[in-house]
Each structure stands twice: as structure tokens, then as C-alpha cells.
Design a protein around this motif. Structure first.
Motif, PDB file in Angstrom:
ATOM      1  N   LYS A   1       0.841  -1.180   0.000  1.00 26.13           N
ATOM      2  CA  LYS A   1       0.000   0.000   0.000  1.00 26.13           C
ATOM      3  C   LYS A   1       0.883   1.239   0.000  1.00 26.13           C
ATOM      4  N   LEU A   2       0.460   2.261  -0.734  1.00 28.30           N
ATOM      5  CA  LEU A   2       1.220   3.494  -0.772  1.00 28.30           C
ATOM      6  C   LEU A   2       0.550   4.512   0.122  1.00 28.30           C
ATOM      7  N   PHE A   3       1.310   5.292   0.822  1.00 32.67           N
ATOM      8  CA  PHE A   3       0.764   6.311   1.698  1.00 32.67           C
ATOM      9  C   PHE A   3       1.780   7.414   1.863  1.00 32.67           C
ATOM     10  N   HIS A   4       1.307   8.563   2.309  1.00 35.18           N
ATOM     11  CA  HIS A   4       2.182   9.699   2.555  1.00 35.18           C
ATOM     12  C   HIS A   4       1.831  10.263   3.916  1.00 35.18           C
ATOM     13  N   VAL A   5       2.823  10.430   4.741  1.00 31.49           N
ATOM     14  CA  VAL A   5       2.604  10.952   6.085  1.00 31.49           C
ATOM     15  C   VAL A   5       3.411  12.214   6.260  1.00 31.49           C
TER      16      VAL A   5
ATOM     17  N   ILE B   1       6.948  -0.324   5.403  1.00 30.95           N
ATOM     18  CA  ILE B   1       7.746   0.874   5.188  1.00 30.95           C
ATOM     19  C   ILE B   1       7.655   1.232   3.717  1.00 30.95           C
ATOM     20  N   ALA B   2       7.463   2.499   3.400  1.00 35.83           N
ATOM     21  CA  ALA B   2       7.438   2.986   2.027  1.00 35.83           C
ATOM     22  C   ALA B   2       8.523   4.033   1.852  1.00 35.83           C
ATOM     23  N   THR B   3       9.184   4.023   0.709  1.00 39.05           N
ATOM     24  CA  THR B   3      10.247   4.984   0.431  1.00 39.05           C
ATOM     25  C   THR B   3       9.864   5.865  -0.752  1.00 39.05           C
ATOM     26  N   SER B   4      10.386   7.085  -0.743  1.00 36.03           N
ATOM     27  CA  SER B   4      10.179   8.038  -1.836  1.00 36.03           C
ATOM     28  C   SER B   4      11.522   8.620  -2.225  1.00 36.03           C
TER      29      SER B   4
ATOM     30  N   LEU C   1       9.218   0.077  19.669  1.00 41.11           N
ATOM     31  CA  LEU C   1       9.101  -0.462  18.318  1.00 41.11           C
ATOM     32  C   LEU C   1      10.394  -1.189  17.975  1.00 41.11           C
ATOM     33  N   SER C   2      10.276  -2.395  17.474  1.00 47.40           N
ATOM     34  CA  SER C   2      11.436  -3.120  16.954  1.00 47.40           C
ATOM     35  C   SER C   2      11.255  -3.269  15.456  1.00 47.40           C
ATOM     36  N   ALA C   3      12.304  -2.953  14.697  1.00 49.21           N
ATOM     37  CA  ALA C   3      12.229  -2.985  13.242  1.00 49.21           C
ATOM     38  C   ALA C   3      13.293  -3.895  12.677  1.00 49.21           C
ATOM     39  N   ASN C   4      12.894  -4.723  11.734  1.00 48.91           N
ATOM     40  CA  ASN C   4      13.813  -5.560  10.979  1.00 48.91           C
ATOM     41  C   ASN C   4      13.665  -5.131   9.517  1.00 48.91           C
ATOM     42  N   PHE C   5      14.483  -4.198   9.106  1.00 50.48           N
ATOM     43  CA  PHE C   5      14.344  -3.586   7.790  1.00 50.48           C
ATOM     44  C   PHE C   5      14.587  -4.616   6.682  1.00 50.48           C
ATOM     45  N   GLY C   6      13.823  -4.483   5.620  1.00 53.60           N
ATOM     46  CA  GLY C   6      13.989  -5.379   4.486  1.00 53.60           C
ATOM     47  C   GLY C   6      13.120  -6.613   4.544  1.00 53.60           C
ATOM     48  N   THR C   7      12.301  -6.762   5.597  1.00 53.85           N
ATOM     49  CA  THR C   7      11.397  -7.906   5.702  1.00 53.85           C
ATOM     50  C   THR C   7       9.978  -7.476   5.345  1.00 53.85           C
ATOM     51  N   ALA C   8       9.113  -8.461   5.089  1.00 57.62           N
ATOM     52  CA  ALA C   8       7.753  -8.167   4.642  1.00 57.62           C
ATOM     53  C   ALA C   8       6.927  -7.475   5.725  1.00 57.62           C
ATOM     54  N   ASN C   9       7.125  -7.859   6.973  1.00 60.18           N
ATOM     55  CA  ASN C   9       6.410  -7.250   8.108  1.00 60.18           C
ATOM     56  C   ASN C   9       7.459  -6.771   9.103  1.00 60.18           C
ATOM     57  N   PRO C  10       7.982  -5.563   8.906  1.00 62.90           N
ATOM     58  CA  PRO C  10       9.204  -5.173   9.606  1.00 62.90           C
ATOM     59  C   PRO C  10       9.065  -4.854  11.084  1.00 62.90           C
TER      60      PRO C  10
ATOM     61  N   SER D   1      11.834   7.853   4.059  1.00 68.64           N
ATOM     62  CA  SER D   1      11.114   6.638   4.433  1.00 68.64           C
ATOM     63  C   SER D   1       9.969   6.966   5.385  1.00 68.64           C
ATOM     64  N   ALA D   2       8.832   6.316   5.165  1.00 68.28           N
ATOM     65  CA  ALA D   2       7.665   6.436   6.034  1.00 68.28           C
ATOM     66  C   ALA D   2       7.214   5.044   6.444  1.00 68.28           C
TER      67      ALA D   2
END
Length: 215
Positions: free
Chosen positions: A2-6, A127-130, A81-90, A142-143
Motif C-alpha cells: 500500500k502506498l501512503f504519505h505521512v 515501510i514505504a520509500t520516496s 518499536l522493533s524494526a527488521n528492515f527489508g522484511t515483509a512485516n518489519p 522513508s515512512a
């Protein structure tokens, strides 16, 4: 995805600086203290480098309390918040130890909000990047979006506040290499056992707030 802008300005308020100290670790004693901490994170500037590896973020979530006539106060809880970047559900998330002044009365809640308690059929965990244009120096911003659920029980009355689909965090990354996250909180609550002190309603209702967290 999903795309979003915050925009962090959505989560900003007109509250000014303050200090910590309501007995909860790393939780602001007042809305003013929360606003100061939130603005400090936003002041780091947006992250413009790719997010890599993993990270743990600690901060707080603030939820505005309302009734039909308007705002009645706010409550704040500690957020991890714990983040594992690069995974499907980070993301994984935990928010607890909520308290704050509602209609002039200090009000406390038991319970913990987590991402795995979300009942949203289209839950966010992403996570979405622009990409930034070359004229702006290149790189990318990144958002993030994360749905959550759970129940907060008001200690004084026993009213249970169940967080329904539509409860989520939406924020942006700030600082060098994603040092911090800040943004908006959306909340949908159905109370059991009486009127919710958070929404001022005995049936389903919504409110909002802000959050921030730093590595």
C-alpha cells in the motif's frame, strides 16, 4: 505494498515545552512535555539514506481524550518499536503504562497495545520509500505504517477500551540512518462496561494522537 504519505505536521500540536516525570519510565508528565520531545525528534530532519539491518526504538504514544463537546485531556504510554528492515512485516510494537489528566483528574489504565492484537483485515505493517530529486541532493525518505490492537482498562472504573480496526501508527523516519520515528496515531475504540474516558462514548468512537521513538 500500500502506498501512503505521512506528514509530521499532522501529528504536531500547538503545545509548548515541558518536562518528564509522571512515574512512568520515559513518559512525559504533561502534554507540553510530550510536545517538546516530539518536536526534538522532528528537528532531526528527515532520514535520506536507506534503512538497513535492525533497530529498536523507545519513546511514547499520546492519545487525545475527547467527548462530544471537545477535548478533555490526553493520556500517554511508553512505546517500544522493533524494526527488521527489508522484511515483509518489519515491525513489532508494545505500548503500555498509559495515564494522564482527563477532565482535570489523573486517570490510569492497565493493559498493553501490540501489533499482533490488531483485528484489522487489511492491517498495516510496512515501510514505504520516496526518492528525492537530484536537485534536492538525491537519496530517499522513508515512512511507516503499523496497525495495532489490544485493550486498555481504566483502573478506577473497570471500563475496558478495546482498540478496533483503524487503530494505527503512521510516521516518518528522522535523523541519520533512521535514528528516530515520529508521526500520527489513529484510534478506534469500543468500550465495555460503561463510557470510555478516552472517547467519551459508550459505543464505538474514534480519536487520535501522536507518537515518537528513538534508537
Amino acid at each position: 505494498m500500500k502506498l501512503f504519505h505521512v506528514c509530521a505536521a499532522v501529528a504536531a500540536t500547538s503545545m509548548l515545552g515541558g518536562c518528564f516525570g509522571n512515574g512512568n519510565t520515559n513518559v512525559s508528565a504533561t502534554p507540553e512535555a510530550f510536545a517538546e520531545a516530539f518536536q526534538e525528534v522532528a528537528g532531526l530532519g528527515p532520514t535520506v539514506t536507506p534503512l538497513r539491518g535492525s533497530a529498536t526504538y523507545n519513546g511514547e504514544m499520546q492519545i487525545l481524550t475527547v467527548e462530544p463537546a471537545g477535548e478533555t485531556g490526553s493520556i500517554r504510554g511508553s512505546l517500544e518499536l522493533s524494526a527488521n528492515f527489508g522484511t515483509a512485516n518489519p515491525f513489532t510494537m508494545s505500548a503500555t503504562n498509559f495515564s494522564g489528566e482527563i477532565n482535570g483528574v489523573e486517570t490510569t489504565f492497565s493493559g498493553t497495545l501490540t501489533e499482533d492484537q490488531s483485528t484489522d483485515r487489511s492491517a498495516f505493517n510496512e515501510i514505504a520509500t520516496s526518492a528525492l530529486p537530484a536537485i534536492a541532493g538525491g537519496g530517499e525518505t522513508s515512512a511507516m505504517a503499523l496497525s495495532f490492537g489490544g485493550t486498555l482498562t481504566e483502573d478506577a472504573t473497570g471500563v475496558e477500551n478495546k482498540f478496533e480496526p483503524g487503530s494505527n501508527l503512521m510516521g516518518n523516519f528522522y535523523g541519520r540512518n533512521g535514528q528516530a520515528i515520529a508521526g500520527a496515531v489513529g484510534v478506534a475504540i469500543t468500550p465495555t462496561g460503561g463510557t470510555s474516558a478516552i472517547t467519551g462514548s459508550s459505543s464505538g468512537a474514534i480519536t487520535g494522537g501522536q507518537f515518537y521513538a528513538q534508537q
